[in-house]
Write an enzyme that holds these catalytic residues in place. Structure first.
Site, PDB file in Angstrom:
ATOM      1  N   HIS A  65     -12.164  -2.953   2.713  1.00 23.41           N
ATOM      2  CA  HIS A  65     -11.203  -3.077   1.993  1.00 23.41           C
ATOM      3  C   HIS A  65     -10.924  -2.034   1.012  1.00 23.41           C
ATOM      4  O   HIS A  65     -12.076  -1.306   0.706  1.00 23.41           O
ATOM      5  CB  HIS A  65     -11.138  -4.360   0.799  1.00 23.41           C
ATOM      6  CG  HIS A  65     -10.455  -4.218  -0.478  1.00 23.41           C
ATOM      7  ND1 HIS A  65      -8.629  -4.390  -0.182  1.00 23.41           N
ATOM      8  CD2 HIS A  65     -10.603  -4.155  -1.468  1.00 23.41           C
ATOM      9  CE1 HIS A  65      -8.133  -4.445  -1.747  1.00 23.41           C
ATOM     10  NE2 HIS A  65      -9.699  -3.771  -2.365  1.00 23.41           N
ATOM     11  N   HIS A  97      -8.109   1.160  -1.619  1.00 15.33           N
ATOM     12  CA  HIS A  97      -7.372   0.798  -2.764  1.00 15.33           C
ATOM     13  C   HIS A  97      -6.023   1.825  -1.699  1.00 15.33           C
ATOM     14  O   HIS A  97      -6.450   2.314  -0.022  1.00 15.33           O
ATOM     15  CB  HIS A  97      -7.419   1.081  -3.884  1.00 15.33           C
ATOM     16  CG  HIS A  97      -7.559   0.148  -4.103  1.00 15.33           C
ATOM     17  ND1 HIS A  97      -7.782  -0.133  -6.201  1.00 15.33           N
ATOM     18  CD2 HIS A  97      -7.902  -1.512  -4.150  1.00 15.33           C
ATOM     19  CE1 HIS A  97      -7.693  -1.378  -6.357  1.00 15.33           C
ATOM     20  NE2 HIS A  97      -8.194  -2.170  -5.435  1.00 15.33           N
ATOM     21  N   MET A 149     -11.625   1.597  -4.326  1.00 15.23           N
ATOM     22  CA  MET A 149     -13.300   0.830  -3.998  1.00 15.23           C
ATOM     23  C   MET A 149     -13.174   1.161  -2.828  1.00 15.23           C
ATOM     24  O   MET A 149     -12.329   1.566  -1.662  1.00 15.23           O
ATOM     25  CB  MET A 149     -12.346  -0.312  -3.618  1.00 15.23           C
ATOM     26  CG  MET A 149     -11.884  -1.493  -4.855  1.00 15.23           C
ATOM     27  SD  MET A 149     -11.183  -3.524  -5.296  1.00 15.23           S
ATOM     28  CE  MET A 149     -11.657  -4.051  -6.739  1.00 15.23           C
ATOM     29  N   HIS A 167      -5.053 -10.464  -7.034  1.00 12.98           N
ATOM     30  CA  HIS A 167      -4.401  -9.213  -8.584  1.00 12.98           C
ATOM     31  C   HIS A 167      -3.301  -9.021  -7.727  1.00 12.98           C
ATOM     32  O   HIS A 167      -2.303  -9.071  -6.474  1.00 12.98           O
ATOM     33  CB  HIS A 167      -5.130  -7.925  -6.753  1.00 12.98           C
ATOM     34  CG  HIS A 167      -5.128  -7.175  -7.832  1.00 12.98           C
ATOM     35  ND1 HIS A 167      -5.265  -5.645  -6.483  1.00 12.98           N
ATOM     36  CD2 HIS A 167      -4.162  -6.451  -8.019  1.00 12.98           C
ATOM     37  CE1 HIS A 167      -4.716  -4.304  -7.118  1.00 12.98           C
ATOM     38  NE2 HIS A 167      -4.644  -4.498  -8.475  1.00 12.98           N
ATOM     39  N   HIS A 171      -1.514  -8.212  -3.812  1.00 14.98           N
ATOM     40  CA  HIS A 171      -2.139  -7.009  -3.353  1.00 14.98           C
ATOM     41  C   HIS A 171      -3.475  -7.978  -2.480  1.00 14.98           C
ATOM     42  O   HIS A 171      -3.301  -7.636  -1.128  1.00 14.98           O
ATOM     43  CB  HIS A 171      -2.596  -6.045  -4.290  1.00 14.98           C
ATOM     44  CG  HIS A 171      -3.055  -5.112  -2.899  1.00 14.98           C
ATOM     45  ND1 HIS A 171      -4.681  -5.196  -3.356  1.00 14.98           N
ATOM     46  CD2 HIS A 171      -3.167  -4.149  -3.039  1.00 14.98           C
ATOM     47  CE1 HIS A 171      -5.547  -3.897  -2.533  1.00 14.98           C
ATOM     48  NE2 HIS A 171      -4.630  -3.370  -2.200  1.00 14.98           N
ATOM     49  N   HIS A 172      -4.193  -8.597  -2.868  1.00 10.24           N
ATOM     50  CA  HIS A 172      -5.372  -8.938  -2.196  1.00 10.24           C
ATOM     51  C   HIS A 172      -5.919 -10.957  -3.028  1.00 10.24           C
ATOM     52  O   HIS A 172      -5.414 -10.651  -4.866  1.00 10.24           O
ATOM     53  CB  HIS A 172      -6.462  -8.282  -2.016  1.00 10.24           C
ATOM     54  CG  HIS A 172      -7.476  -8.164  -3.090  1.00 10.24           C
ATOM     55  ND1 HIS A 172      -7.461  -6.724  -3.811  1.00 10.24           N
ATOM     56  CD2 HIS A 172      -8.848  -8.449  -3.724  1.00 10.24           C
ATOM     57  CE1 HIS A 172      -7.911  -6.598  -5.238  1.00 10.24           C
ATOM     58  NE2 HIS A 172      -8.950  -7.678  -5.040  1.00 10.24           N
ATOM     59  N   TYR A 199      -4.569  -8.894 -13.017  1.00  9.25           N
ATOM     60  CA  TYR A 199      -5.676  -9.973 -12.471  1.00  9.25           C
ATOM     61  C   TYR A 199      -5.444 -11.416 -12.519  1.00  9.25           C
ATOM     62  O   TYR A 199      -6.108 -11.131 -13.904  1.00  9.25           O
ATOM     63  CB  TYR A 199      -7.350  -9.479 -12.024  1.00  9.25           C
ATOM     64  CG  TYR A 199      -7.795  -7.792 -11.428  1.00  9.25           C
ATOM     65  CD1 TYR A 199      -8.198  -8.346  -9.640  1.00  9.25           C
ATOM     66  CD2 TYR A 199      -7.319  -6.867 -11.104  1.00  9.25           C
ATOM     67  CE1 TYR A 199      -8.423  -7.632  -8.574  1.00  9.25           C
ATOM     68  CE2 TYR A 199      -7.432  -6.030 -10.575  1.00  9.25           C
ATOM     69  CZ  TYR A 199      -8.105  -6.097  -9.094  1.00  9.25           C
ATOM     70  OH  TYR A 199      -8.829  -5.046  -8.488  1.00  9.25           O
TER      71      TYR A 199
END
EC number: 1.14.17.-
Length: 559
Positions: free
Chosen positions: A351, A353, A426, A272, A202-203, A171
């Site tokens: 959201h 994973h 998550m 991320h 990823h985000h 992160y």
């Protein structure tokens, strides 16, 4: 084009075929494969694609069968153009119902002869990439939003040559100061992702630093683990993106406030990086382009997080088709935080994973369950759109919102845990709403006391001797030898036992007025998720519906 009044979709295909092609198909698949797919075949006869057949495929995807009910209705056709329509729900068990979640559209074309007049024929094998494909999209999406303002300002918040570490999960945080754009109050009306390293990013989220107007926040560009303590106040979500999402536009009546008197000019961009191959030498400049209007709209908008707290208190046993975990926004939290007239939710981004296969947020008012806020029965972690909602629910003080994520752990050898890594899990629904409130996070996890008692039970009654009562939660979970009764016990514990509630303001502080530890979860009825209210004679006994999927815990079917 979606006709919500008539409950049908009009498809217009241009340049999809040429004079060499003898057939073309377009259809709908549960998750992109050709097994149990619902397909409209169009055949070229005398230079026109004027023969249409509604078909479905066999469970192994090898055969095409003619549907007993024909629902592909063509209304325009010439040498290179084709238009047809389909109802949302045809009441045909051999059709897939069109829905507001992620849909997989499959297509192919070919020059071979077909036996469409036969009841069954082999599905043509098309391997050339320009002759077949699959597309993930939200077919039943809300109408496109037009921005009424013409004189928009824009600015960018991006990383600056950030080195991507050769680690699976990082992160990365970038704190920057916004100067000229925040001198007067604006409304953000649209934000667009700028992805410079596709497949690795990823985000992303932009957080505002909730501090005094003249308080200095240290600039920073590095791993979020080393973020300066004074930058921890940069925690109020402004804009966000995840894989598969695109530009997000606010409805004309609301905008996200930024700038003006009392506004601290610092923001934190958090990205991320998912680098499973641990590639070295990569540099990233991803971020956002943000458009804003000087003319303020009627309402200030905001973002709220629903779902599960990011913690290893929650676990997913291996070998599960779709293990459900629920995060609660309980009635006491909305009662403490929402205005008397409530809030309107207009956007939602689900959201998870890698294991997430289905996500939904349910809405409760007392003992009554209202219409769902958002739901995706065919969720893909590669297509995490921020979706403008066609139905915009009003959530009143005292309402409860329950977000449930279903996880496929069939490939796992050990227990998966909640957490930040891509290999952890998550369960989040980022909702966009107005008017803005102080409530930033409304999430839960199982309470500490409940978890302690669970591990005591598993050690003493179930003889799981690898559990250490004062040891790490993650190690205790992973030491359990899972059987179906133990999986059921874990699930029952999660839905029945008291919660630890995160009913939080943007600075991380919980709302005052009650103890948020040991809160009772909102009662949720398990129910089969297919609704056929308009189809009383929906399923002849001799037909197995295409939508019927694998059933997991308590018989709840997972598509």
């Amino acid at each position: 084009m979606v006709d919500w009044y008539k409950q049908e979709v009009l498809f217009h295909l241009q340049n999809a075929f040429n004079e060499q092609h003898r057939w073309f198909y377009l259809g709908f698949s549960k998750r992109g494969g050709l097994a149990d797919a619902d397909i409209c075949f169009f055949e070229n006869q005398n230079g026109f694609f004027n023969a249409v057949t509604d078909t479905y495929t066999s469970p192994d995807g090898g055969w095409v069968r003619r549907d007993y009910q024909q629902d592909c209705e063509v209304f325009k056709m010439d040498e290179f153009t084709l238009a047809f329509k389909r109802k949302f729900d045809t009441c045909d068990p051999l059709d897939l119902r069109l829905h507001e979640g992620t849909m997989y559209v499959v297509w192919a074309r070919g020059e071979s002869e077909l036996a469409l007049e036969d009841h069954q024929f082999a599905l043509p094998n098309v391997t050339a990439p320009h002759e077949a494909g699959v597309k993930m999209l939200q077919l039943l999406r809300a109408d496109k939003i037009l921005i009424p303002e013409n004189d928009l300002d824009q600015f960018e918040i991006t990383l600056k040559e950030a080195p991507i570490p050769a680690e699976e999960t990082t992160y990365w945080c970038h704190v920057q100061r916004l100067d000229s754009v925040v001198q007067r109050r604006h409304h953000i009306v649209q934000f667009e992702p700028l992805i410079k390293t596709p497949g690795i990013v990823h985000h992303m989220e932009v957080f505002h630093c909730e501090a005094g107007e003249h308080e200095e926040i240290p600039l920073y560009n590095g791993d979020c683990k080393e973020l300066p303590a004074r930058a921890k106040v940069c925690s109020k979500v402004m804009v966000l993106w995840a894989m598969g999402a695109s530009t997000f536009t606010y409805p004309p009546e609301a905008g996200l406030p930024i700038g003006g008197p009392g506004f601290n000019p610092y923001v934190r961009l958090e990205v991320h990086f998912n680098n499973p191959d641990k590639q070295a030498g990569l540099v990233d400049n991803s971020g956002f382009r943000i458009k804003m209007s000087k003319r303020l709209r009627q309402y200030d908008a905001a973002v709220m997080e629903l779902g599960l707290e990011y913690t290893d208190k929650m676990a997913i046993p291996p070998g599960q088709t779709a293990f459900p975990l629920s995060g609660y926004c309980v009635a006491d939290c909305t009662r403490a935080a929402l205005p008397s007239t409530g809030i309107i939710i207009f956007g939602s981004q689900l959201h998870t994973h890698l294991r997430g296969v289905r996500v939904l947020t349910r809405h409760f008012r007392g003992e009554q369950e209202l219409r769902e806020v958002n739901r995706d029965d065919y969720y893909s972690n590669h297509f995490q759109e921020m979706r403008t909602l066609h139905y915009k629910p009003r959530v009143l003080p005292g309402d409860a919102l329950v977000t449930t994520c279903y996880y496929n752990s069939l490939q796992d050898k050990s227990t998966a845990l909640g957490g930040f890594s891509i290999s952890d899990e998550m369960c989040v629904n980022y909702i966009h709403y107005y008017p803005a409130t102080k409530l930033e996070v409304c999430k839960s996890s199982v309470s500490e006391e409940t978890l302690e008692n669970y591990f005591i039970y598993m050690k003493r009654k179930e003889h799981q001797h690898g559990i250490h009562l004062n040891g790490a939660r993650s190690a205790n979970y992973r030491s359990i030898e899972w059987s179906q009764p133990r999986v059921d016990q874990l699930y029952t514990m999660y839905i029945q036992e008291p919660l630890s509630m995160q009913c939080n303001r943007s600075d991380g502080a919980r709302f005052e007025g009650r103890n948020w530890e040991g809160v009772a979860p909102t009662p949720v009825q398990i129910r089969i998720p297919i609704h056929r209210k308009l189809c009383p004679n929906y399923n002849p006994l001799w037909l197995k519906p295409l939508e019927k999927g694998d059933c997991d815990l308590l018989g709840e079917c997972i598509y």
